[in-house]
Design a protein around this motif. Structure first.
Motif, mmCIF file in Angstrom:
data_model
loop_
_atom_site.group_PDB
_atom_site.id
_atom_site.type_symbol
_atom_site.label_atom_id
_atom_site.label_comp_id
_atom_site.label_asym_id
_atom_site.label_seq_id
_atom_site.Cartn_x
_atom_site.Cartn_y
_atom_site.Cartn_z
ATOM 1 N N GLN A 1 115.034 1.511 -8.333
ATOM 2 C CA GLN A 1 116.421 1.536 -8.961
ATOM 3 C C GLN A 1 116.140 1.927 -10.285
ATOM 4 N N SER A 2 115.178 1.638 -11.118
ATOM 5 C CA SER A 2 114.764 1.826 -12.422
ATOM 6 C C SER A 2 114.777 3.460 -12.520
ATOM 7 N N TRP A 3 113.948 4.199 -11.449
ATOM 8 C CA TRP A 3 113.882 5.623 -11.816
ATOM 9 C C TRP A 3 115.322 6.320 -11.220
ATOM 10 N N LYS A 4 116.109 5.654 -10.523
ATOM 11 C CA LYS A 4 117.436 5.966 -10.051
ATOM 12 C C LYS A 4 118.325 6.047 -11.332
ATOM 13 N N VAL A 5 118.436 5.227 -12.075
ATOM 14 C CA VAL A 5 119.356 4.935 -13.133
ATOM 15 C C VAL A 5 119.018 5.467 -14.524
ATOM 16 N N THR A 6 117.750 5.710 -14.797
ATOM 17 C CA THR A 6 117.181 5.978 -16.290
ATOM 18 C C THR A 6 117.708 7.349 -16.485
ATOM 19 N N PRO A 7 118.166 7.524 -17.568
ATOM 20 C CA PRO A 7 118.795 9.098 -17.883
ATOM 21 C C PRO A 7 117.150 9.766 -18.542
ATOM 22 N N SER A 8 117.427 11.137 -18.213
ATOM 23 C CA SER A 8 116.217 11.788 -18.830
ATOM 24 C C SER A 8 116.921 13.164 -19.325
ATOM 25 N N LYS A 9 116.521 13.701 -20.328
ATOM 26 C CA LYS A 9 116.726 15.213 -20.805
ATOM 27 C C LYS A 9 116.457 16.192 -19.889
ATOM 28 N N ASN A 10 117.552 16.837 -19.513
ATOM 29 C CA ASN A 10 117.336 18.131 -18.231
ATOM 30 C C ASN A 10 116.705 17.475 -16.973
ATOM 31 N N GLY A 11 116.681 16.370 -16.875
ATOM 32 C CA GLY A 11 116.055 15.751 -15.572
ATOM 33 C C GLY A 11 114.631 15.782 -15.559
ATOM 34 N N PHE A 12 113.807 15.933 -16.712
ATOM 35 C CA PHE A 12 112.567 16.278 -16.517
ATOM 36 C C PHE A 12 111.787 14.769 -16.099
ATOM 37 N N MET A 13 112.127 13.724 -16.750
ATOM 38 C CA MET A 13 111.143 12.549 -16.655
ATOM 39 C C MET A 13 109.812 12.765 -16.923
ATOM 40 N N PRO A 14 109.521 13.208 -18.324
ATOM 41 C CA PRO A 14 108.352 13.634 -18.283
ATOM 42 C C PRO A 14 107.143 12.646 -18.681
ATOM 43 N N TYR A 15 106.968 11.658 -17.630
ATOM 44 C CA TYR A 15 106.085 10.427 -17.772
ATOM 45 C C TYR A 15 105.809 10.117 -16.411
ATOM 46 N N GLU A 16 104.795 9.421 -15.933
ATOM 47 C CA GLU A 16 104.440 8.678 -14.676
ATOM 48 C C GLU A 16 104.309 7.192 -15.109
ATOM 49 N N VAL A 17 104.620 6.508 -14.003
ATOM 50 C CA VAL A 17 104.293 5.017 -13.977
ATOM 51 C C VAL A 17 103.384 4.739 -13.162
ATOM 52 N N HIS A 18 102.148 4.197 -13.497
ATOM 53 C CA HIS A 18 100.981 3.865 -12.752
ATOM 54 C C HIS A 18 100.992 2.629 -12.487
ATOM 55 N N VAL A 19 101.050 2.109 -11.022
ATOM 56 C CA VAL A 19 101.463 0.656 -10.829
ATOM 57 C C VAL A 19 99.933 0.217 -10.358
ATOM 58 N N ILE A 20 99.420 -0.867 -11.137
ATOM 59 C CA ILE A 20 98.342 -1.707 -10.539
ATOM 60 C C ILE A 20 98.714 -2.927 -10.008
ATOM 61 N N GLY A 21 98.263 -3.318 -8.615
ATOM 62 C CA GLY A 21 98.711 -4.326 -7.955
ATOM 63 C C GLY A 21 97.985 -5.626 -8.051
ATOM 64 N N PRO A 22 98.224 -6.498 -7.267
ATOM 65 C CA PRO A 22 97.550 -8.074 -7.318
ATOM 66 C C PRO A 22 96.211 -7.991 -6.967
ATOM 67 N N GLU A 23 95.748 -7.100 -6.090
ATOM 68 C CA GLU A 23 94.471 -7.054 -5.496
ATOM 69 C C GLU A 23 93.682 -6.125 -6.414
ATOM 70 N N GLN A 24 94.095 -5.429 -7.502
ATOM 71 C CA GLN A 24 93.397 -4.558 -8.492
ATOM 72 C C GLN A 24 92.858 -5.166 -9.688
ATOM 73 N N GLN A 25 92.063 -6.326 -9.758
ATOM 74 C CA GLN A 25 91.915 -7.051 -10.961
ATOM 75 C C GLN A 25 91.066 -6.305 -11.715
ATOM 76 N N HIS A 26 90.048 -5.695 -10.948
ATOM 77 C CA HIS A 26 89.045 -5.115 -11.876
ATOM 78 C C HIS A 26 89.798 -3.897 -12.932
ATOM 79 N N TYR A 27 90.848 -3.451 -12.507
ATOM 80 C CA TYR A 27 91.600 -2.543 -13.424
ATOM 81 C C TYR A 27 92.111 -3.071 -14.328
#
Length: 222
Positions: free
Chosen positions: A32-58
C-alpha cells in the motif's frame, strides 16, 4: 482521522519479545505504501530491504553500525558520555521487522521515462554518481514520504514504528549485510511496543523534550 492516528505515534525503546505480527500484514502495508507514495517521473529511486523476525543476526549487525556512529559522534564532545548505549538505537535489536532504505539506480526505465529522455530530459536516476550526489535530495525526500506512509498504515493496525537516521553509512560498515549495495539513507523498526521513550522520562524531562513552536517553523510570506 489521519491526524488522530498519527498523533498517537511514540518512539519505542523496546519492542515486545513475542513476535505476533502476521507477515502478510507487513507485506500489505509495504504494498500500500508503494502504491500511494508519489515519485518524480515514477522513478522511485530507492530500495526497501526488509529484515524479518528470523534474521536476528542482521539486526545485531545493524546495531553495531548504529553504535559505531554513536561513539564516533560523541567522541567530539569533551564531556564524559553518560549514555554509552543509546536506547533509541537499541530498539533495532528487539524489533520484529527492520527496514533499510537505500538509493537505487534505474536500469529498467519505463516507456514514459524513455519518452522523456528522447524528448531532451536528462535522467539523473539512470546514473549512480547522480543518484548518490546531485539527485540525493530527491532520493531522501521520497524515502521520507514512503516511510511516513508505512508508519501511518502501521498505526492504523496498532503496530509501532521508529525512524533511525544516525548511523555510519559507508559501505565498509555494512559488509555483514551483503544485500546492501548502496549507502543506506534511513532505517525503520517495526513491532509492538513494550517500553516507550515517554515511559522512561521523568515529568520534568518531558517538559524539556519539546519541538520548536509552530510559528518558528511555519512562516507565511508577507
Amino acid at each position: 482521522m489521519m491526524f488522530n492516528a498519527l498523533d498517537k505515534w511514540k518512539f519505542v525503546y523496546k519492542f515486545q519479545d513475542e513476535h505476533s505480527i502476521d507477515p502478510q500484514i507487513i507485506d500489505e502495508i509495504l504494498w500500500q505504501s508503494w502504491k500511494v507514495t508519489p515519485s518524480k517521473n515514477g522513478f522511485m529511486p530507492y530500495e526497501v530491504h526488509v529484515i524479518g523476525p528470523e534474521q536476528q543476526h542482521y539486526k545485531n549487525a545493524v546495531f553495531d553500525i548504529l553504535q559505531a556512529k554513536e561513539m564516533n559522534v560523541n567522541a567530539r564532545n569533551p564531556l564524559p558520555n553518560k549514555w554509552p548505549i543509546n536506547p533509541c538505537k537499541k530498539s533495532v535489536v528487539t524489533c520484529e521487522y527492520l527496514l533499510i532504505f537505500t538509493p537505487r539506480v534505474e536500469d529498467q526505465p519505463s516507456e514514459w521515462q524513455i519518452h522523456l529522455r528522447n524528448g531532451g530530459c536528462y535522467m539523473d536516476a539512470w546514473y549512480e554518481d547522480h543518484v548518490l550526489k546531485g539527485y540525493k535530495n530527491v532520493v531522501n525526500v521520497e524515502i521520507g514520504l514512503f516511510a511516513r506512509m508505512v508508519s501511518a498504515l502501521c498505526i492504523e493496525k496498532n503496530i509501532d514504528t521508529n525512524y533511525l537516521i544516525s548511523f555510519e553509512s559507508k559501505l565498509k560498515y555494512w559488509e555483514k549485510l551483503p544485500f546492501v549495495k548502496m549507502p543506506p539513507c534511513l532505517l525503520m523498526t517495526i513491532g509492538i511496543g513494550d517500553i516507550y521513550r515517554t515511559d522512561e522520562l521523568s515529568k520534568e524531562a518531558r517538559t524539556w523534550d519539546v519541538r520548536p513552536n509552530y510559528d518558528r517553523i511555519v512562516k507565511y510570506a508577507e
